[in-house]
Design a protein around this motif. Structure first.
Motif, PDB file in Angstrom:
ATOM      1  N   GLU A   1       0.799  -1.208   0.000  1.00 28.93           N
ATOM      2  CA  GLU A   1       0.000   0.000   0.000  1.00 28.93           C
ATOM      3  C   GLU A   1       0.838   1.267   0.000  1.00 28.93           C
ATOM      4  N   ALA A   2       2.116   1.161   0.333  1.00 28.93           N
ATOM      5  CA  ALA A   2       2.967   2.338   0.442  1.00 28.93           C
ATOM      6  C   ALA A   2       3.190   2.947  -0.935  1.00 28.93           C
ATOM      7  N   PRO A   3       2.983   4.261  -1.084  1.00 32.08           N
ATOM      8  CA  PRO A   3       3.195   4.897  -2.382  1.00 32.08           C
ATOM      9  C   PRO A   3       4.672   4.939  -2.742  1.00 32.08           C
ATOM     10  N   CYS A   4       4.954   4.928  -4.036  1.00 34.00           N
ATOM     11  CA  CYS A   4       6.321   4.984  -4.520  1.00 34.00           C
ATOM     12  C   CYS A   4       6.564   6.299  -5.245  1.00 34.00           C
ATOM     13  N   MET A   5       7.777   6.782  -5.124  1.00 34.29           N
ATOM     14  CA  MET A   5       8.206   7.992  -5.796  1.00 34.29           C
ATOM     15  C   MET A   5       9.141   7.613  -6.937  1.00 34.29           C
ATOM     16  N   LYS A   6       8.905   8.164  -8.102  1.00 33.90           N
ATOM     17  CA  LYS A   6       9.799   7.958  -9.244  1.00 33.90           C
ATOM     18  C   LYS A   6      10.926   8.989  -9.156  1.00 33.90           C
ATOM     19  N   VAL A   7      12.165   8.506  -9.136  1.00 37.81           N
ATOM     20  CA  VAL A   7      13.333   9.364  -8.962  1.00 37.81           C
ATOM     21  C   VAL A   7      14.250   9.235 -10.173  1.00 37.81           C
ATOM     22  N   LEU A   8      14.592  10.367 -10.755  1.00 38.44           N
ATOM     23  CA  LEU A   8      15.551  10.427 -11.857  1.00 38.44           C
ATOM     24  C   LEU A   8      16.915  10.786 -11.288  1.00 38.44           C
TER      25      LEU A   8
ATOM     26  N   LYS B   1      14.686  16.552   3.725  1.00 39.29           N
ATOM     27  CA  LYS B   1      13.581  15.592   3.707  1.00 39.29           C
ATOM     28  C   LYS B   1      12.603  16.045   2.637  1.00 39.29           C
ATOM     29  N   ILE B   2      12.403  15.202   1.631  1.00 45.88           N
ATOM     30  CA  ILE B   2      11.524  15.527   0.513  1.00 45.88           C
ATOM     31  C   ILE B   2      10.534  14.389   0.320  1.00 45.88           C
ATOM     32  N   LYS B   3       9.240  14.708   0.429  1.00 45.73           N
ATOM     33  CA  LYS B   3       8.184  13.709   0.263  1.00 45.73           C
ATOM     34  C   LYS B   3       8.422  12.472   1.130  1.00 45.73           C
ATOM     35  N   GLY B   4       8.897  12.708   2.339  1.00 42.19           N
ATOM     36  CA  GLY B   4       9.134  11.616   3.269  1.00 42.19           C
ATOM     37  C   GLY B   4      10.457  10.900   3.093  1.00 42.19           C
ATOM     38  N   ILE B   5      11.272  11.296   2.116  1.00 40.78           N
ATOM     39  CA  ILE B   5      12.559  10.656   1.850  1.00 40.78           C
ATOM     40  C   ILE B   5      13.668  11.475   2.502  1.00 40.78           C
ATOM     41  N   LEU B   6      14.486  10.838   3.328  1.00 39.49           N
ATOM     42  CA  LEU B   6      15.607  11.489   4.008  1.00 39.49           C
ATOM     43  C   LEU B   6      16.857  11.351   3.143  1.00 39.49           C
ATOM     44  N   ILE B   7      17.403  12.491   2.720  1.00 40.47           N
ATOM     45  CA  ILE B   7      18.510  12.521   1.763  1.00 40.47           C
ATOM     46  C   ILE B   7      19.668  13.310   2.347  1.00 40.47           C
TER      47      ILE B   7
ATOM     48  N   ARG C   1      17.002   9.339  13.527  1.00 39.31           N
ATOM     49  CA  ARG C   1      16.784   8.050  14.196  1.00 39.31           C
ATOM     50  C   ARG C   1      15.741   8.178  15.303  1.00 39.31           C
ATOM     51  N   LEU C   2      15.812   9.269  16.044  1.00 37.18           N
ATOM     52  CA  LEU C   2      14.851   9.493  17.119  1.00 37.18           C
ATOM     53  C   LEU C   2      13.474   9.845  16.573  1.00 37.18           C
ATOM     54  N   ARG C   3      13.446  10.664  15.548  1.00 38.99           N
ATOM     55  CA  ARG C   3      12.174  11.190  15.038  1.00 38.99           C
ATOM     56  C   ARG C   3      11.466  10.215  14.103  1.00 38.99           C
ATOM     57  N   TYR C   4      12.234   9.556  13.211  1.00 42.15           N
ATOM     58  CA  TYR C   4      11.627   8.740  12.170  1.00 42.15           C
ATOM     59  C   TYR C   4      11.922   7.247  12.311  1.00 42.15           C
ATOM     60  N   GLY C   5      12.779   6.892  13.249  1.00 39.96           N
ATOM     61  CA  GLY C   5      13.101   5.487  13.440  1.00 39.96           C
ATOM     62  C   GLY C   5      14.151   4.951  12.490  1.00 39.96           C
TER      63      GLY C   5
ATOM     64  N   VAL D   1      19.543   7.211 -14.587  1.00 41.58           N
ATOM     65  CA  VAL D   1      18.881   5.976 -14.171  1.00 41.58           C
ATOM     66  C   VAL D   1      17.592   6.370 -13.461  1.00 41.58           C
ATOM     67  N   LEU D   2      16.544   5.571 -13.613  1.00 46.23           N
ATOM     68  CA  LEU D   2      15.257   5.800 -12.977  1.00 46.23           C
ATOM     69  C   LEU D   2      15.047   4.792 -11.849  1.00 46.23           C
ATOM     70  N   LEU D   3      14.578   5.292 -10.707  1.00 50.91           N
ATOM     71  CA  LEU D   3      14.337   4.430  -9.562  1.00 50.91           C
ATOM     72  C   LEU D   3      12.909   4.641  -9.052  1.00 50.91           C
ATOM     73  N   ASP D   4      12.343   3.584  -8.524  1.00 43.91           N
ATOM     74  CA  ASP D   4      11.089   3.677  -7.770  1.00 43.91           C
ATOM     75  C   ASP D   4      11.444   3.503  -6.290  1.00 43.91           C
ATOM     76  N   ILE D   5      11.166   4.542  -5.501  1.00 44.42           N
ATOM     77  CA  ILE D   5      11.540   4.528  -4.091  1.00 44.42           C
ATOM     78  C   ILE D   5      10.285   4.663  -3.248  1.00 44.42           C
ATOM     79  N   GLU D   6      10.102   3.720  -2.347  1.00 39.79           N
ATOM     80  CA  GLU D   6       8.947   3.752  -1.468  1.00 39.79           C
ATOM     81  C   GLU D   6       9.008   4.958  -0.535  1.00 39.79           C
ATOM     82  N   GLU D   7       7.918   5.686  -0.460  1.00 45.47           N
ATOM     83  CA  GLU D   7       7.846   6.832   0.428  1.00 45.47           C
ATOM     84  C   GLU D   7       7.590   6.372   1.864  1.00 45.47           C
ATOM     85  N   LEU D   8       8.333   6.953   2.796  1.00 47.89           N
ATOM     86  CA  LEU D   8       8.177   6.648   4.215  1.00 47.89           C
ATOM     87  C   LEU D   8       7.995   7.951   4.977  1.00 47.89           C
ATOM     88  N   GLU D   9       7.455   7.862   6.173  1.00 44.17           N
ATOM     89  CA  GLU D   9       7.334   9.037   7.036  1.00 44.17           C
ATOM     90  C   GLU D   9       8.154   8.823   8.295  1.00 44.17           C
TER      91      GLU D   9
END
Length: 233
Positions: free
Chosen positions: A7-14, A108-114, A150-154, A225-233
């Protein structure tokens, strides 16, 4: 109730690096990459290229500098402002390009920590080159935010964006293209889902682009390269 993986949405990343790819730098970029949500640039490309991508796709772009095309690095790192003449319009260009520099930083963009660690192994004392110890010291500035994540998002981090690869993963034996052993230690400790790098050019279509290192997918972004990355919170 937590969402299942299905059910987790995926983000398309270029992901792009090192070479202006005619498939990206094209009038058809909007059609070809219309479903892209985020762009990650692993270095050695001009900022104008990033500006073209951002203005065409209207999505966030995060980047690090490599060991070439460093004319604008002084606009983002104060230690280089004595090396290059300061462009008074630098920060205007930074915002108009819509690109976010993540070297030594975390976003942090769309739930992704970079986080980003640009540069290459030192081979001729040029700019944005590091020894192993130098890269370790550079990465220390990430530590407070990694611990907070780690404390905030696990988790510490989702994506580490670098220019150079890890040692013995996609790198070469010449001093310029040797990877950092420290990146392997970083993956051991902080366990990012992805390490995206450039620096090593892939002229052979059969060359290895992706390697699984423990819990981290290490991907060479040369050209694109194109990636599908699962969005997390």
């Amino acid at each position: 109730m937590p969402r299942s993986n299905a059910e987790a949405p995926c983000m398309k990343v270029l992901c792009v690096a090192d070479h202006v790819d005619p498939l990206v730098y094209s009038n058809s970029i909007k059609d070809r990459f219309s479903d892209v949500h985020l762009v990650l640039a692993a270095g050695d490309l001009h900022l104008e290229y990033y500006g073209f991508i951002v203005s065409s796709l209207n999505v966030p772009l995060c980047f690090v500098f490599g060991n070439h095309n460093l004319e604008r690095i002084k606009d983002y790192r104060s230690e280089f402002r004595n090396v290059y003449s300061l462009n008074p319009e630098a920060f205007h260009h930074y915002h108009s390009y819509g690109a976010t520099y993540v070297g030594g930083k975390m976003v942090k963009i769309k739930g992704i920590l970079i986080a980003g660690l640009g540069g290459s192994m030192r081979y001729n004392r040029g700019d944005n080159q590091f020894t192993e110890i130098g890269m370790f010291l550079y990465a220390l500035r990430l530590l407070p935010r990694l611990l907070w994540n780690r404390l905030r998002y696990g988790r510490f981090l989702d994506i580490l964006l670098t220019h150079a690869p890890p040692r013995n993963i996609h790198d070469k034996e010449d001093p310029c293209h040797r990877g950092f052993q420290f990146f392997r230690l970083f993956m051991d400790i902080f366990k990012p889902r992805f390490l995206i790098h450039g620096h090593v050019h892939l002229y052979d279509l059969n060359a290895q682009r992706e390697t699984m290192y423990k819990r981290t997918r290490v991907i060479n972004a040369y050209d694109h390269v194109l990636l599908d990355i699962e969005e997390l919170e």
